[in-house]
Design an enzyme around this catalytic site. Structure first.
Site, mmCIF file in Angstrom:
data_model
loop_
_atom_site.group_PDB
_atom_site.id
_atom_site.type_symbol
_atom_site.label_atom_id
_atom_site.label_comp_id
_atom_site.label_asym_id
_atom_site.label_seq_id
_atom_site.Cartn_x
_atom_site.Cartn_y
_atom_site.Cartn_z
ATOM 1 N N CYS A 114 0.807 -1.219 0.000
ATOM 2 C CA CYS A 114 0.000 0.000 0.000
ATOM 3 C C CYS A 114 0.842 1.272 0.000
ATOM 4 O O CYS A 114 0.361 2.341 -0.392
ATOM 5 C CB CYS A 114 -0.949 0.008 1.197
ATOM 6 S SG CYS A 114 -2.154 -1.342 1.185
ATOM 7 N N HIS A 251 -3.304 7.564 1.648
ATOM 8 C CA HIS A 251 -3.676 6.215 1.239
ATOM 9 C C HIS A 251 -5.083 5.952 1.752
ATOM 10 O O HIS A 251 -5.387 6.172 2.923
ATOM 11 C CB HIS A 251 -2.691 5.210 1.831
ATOM 12 C CG HIS A 251 -3.132 3.787 1.696
ATOM 13 N ND1 HIS A 251 -3.636 3.276 0.525
ATOM 14 C CD2 HIS A 251 -3.154 2.769 2.599
ATOM 15 C CE1 HIS A 251 -3.944 1.997 0.714
ATOM 16 N NE2 HIS A 251 -3.670 1.674 1.953
ATOM 17 N N ASN A 281 -10.017 0.092 -0.633
ATOM 18 C CA ASN A 281 -8.553 0.136 -0.519
ATOM 19 C C ASN A 281 -7.964 -0.439 -1.803
ATOM 20 O O ASN A 281 -8.009 -1.650 -2.022
ATOM 21 C CB ASN A 281 -8.109 -0.668 0.703
ATOM 22 C CG ASN A 281 -6.598 -0.618 0.913
ATOM 23 O OD1 ASN A 281 -5.848 -0.192 0.048
ATOM 24 N ND2 ASN A 281 -6.158 -1.073 2.075
#
Length: 324
Positions: A114, A251, A281
């Site tokens: 990520c 993020h 996500n």
């Protein structure tokens, strides 16, 4: 004069298939309310069966090139951040290079889950500042739907697919915090925490792709602390503070992590670009996706100071201060 890596164009791509929270009610013991309350996610996009990560990345790259008014052969290199490549090798970046018809330059992948786009931005910045490249195409692209365990309600509801691309170019700056471009970066990792977020398969271990495994509560506690620290560190390196930030482009993992980090930094949520509700996500794709949305809808304007931060498996985390 100081060389800066300045944004020249940005674009994104989302697969056509939109998957609402209600979809998961038939798979696991969950509900739309449970997912929204704990993550802020309302829907996400899943790639079609014949769509690969390089396909998504190529679409986003073309959108960024169009936005910048550049042709593929005006780019010196491509850096793709991904944890879900089409193949073990070659890299997704070389596939994008071929798809674009780009006959010069170089292409390679970066893997920091990520946090991948942050690590890719830092790499691109270093290459531009050092003079190794003048223009770089930096992409975050993922098809996390391919590595989900559809029986694990703690993970399968969280992730989505997509891609975002940012073109950076070398420009002269005055060497002050008022310059456009990347002003400061901050990177960290700590392999002792790898069991908090990982995939239980791999080439040299199981010979299989594996599925995502996550320890949600411990990861949440690590995330807010580390994201706040790295964000503050990046700003300090640029001689800036949170008060100078026009937009946090974080993020997009979880609304509670985003809110917790903004609160610790003393930044109101009306200065945060949020897309987690629509995209879920998307790992390395989430920051360029959110940045592209913010630019396209007019919120992010030339001269705005952006702060992006991310944490992912490894653990790996970092931040970038960028003036648009």
């Amino acid at each position: 004069m100081t060389t800066r890596a300045v944004p020249l164009g940005i674009g994104h791509y989302l697969p056509e298939r939109i998957v609402p929270n209600a979809h998961f009610e038939t798979l696991v013991d969950t509900s739309d309310e449970w997912i929204r309350t704990r993550s802020g996610i309302e829907r996400r996009h899943f790639a079609a069966e014949d769509e690969t990560t390089s396909d998504l990345a190529t679409h986003a790259a073309r959108a960024a090139l169009d936005h910048a008014g550049l042709a593929p052969d005006e780019i010196d290199g491509i850096i793709v951040a991904t944890s879900t490549p089409d193949l073990t090798f070659p890299s997704v970046a070389t596939m994008v290079q071929a798809n674009l018809g780009m006959t010069r330059g170089f292409a390679f992948d970066v893997q920091a889950v990520c946090a991948g786009f942050i690590f890719a931005l830092c790499t691109a910045d270093a290459m531009i500042v050092s003079g190794q490249a003048r223009r770089l195409l930096v992409i975050g692209a993922e098809t996390f739907s391919r590595i989900m365990d559809w029986t694990d309600r703690s993970t399968c509801v969280l992730f989505g697919d997509g891609a975002g691309a940012l073109i950076l170019g070398a420009e002269d700056g005055a060497g002050t915090s008022q310059d456009r471009g990347i002003l400061a970066t901050d990177l960290h990792s700590d392999g002792r925490h790898r069991d908090m977020l990982y995939v239980d398969g791999g080439v040299s271990s199981t010979g299989t792709t594996g599925k995502v495994r996550m320890q949600g509560n411990p990861l949440f506690r690590q995330a807010v602390e580390k994201l706040t620290e790295t964000a503050d560190a990046a700003l300090a390196k640029a001689n800036l503070t949170a008060d100078d930030v026009a937009w946090i482009v974080p993020h997009q993992a979880n609304i509670r992590i985003i809110q917790g980090t903004a609160k610790k930094m003393g930044v109101s949520m009306d200065r945060v670009i949020l897309t987690v509700q629509d995209h879920g996500n998307t790992s390395a794709a989430s920051i360029p996706l959110a940045m592209s949305v913010g630019v396209r809808d007019g919120r992010i304007k030339r001269g705005d100071l952006l702060l992006s931060e991310a944490i992912g498996g490894g653990l790996a985390w970092g931040a970038v201060a960028l003036r648009w």
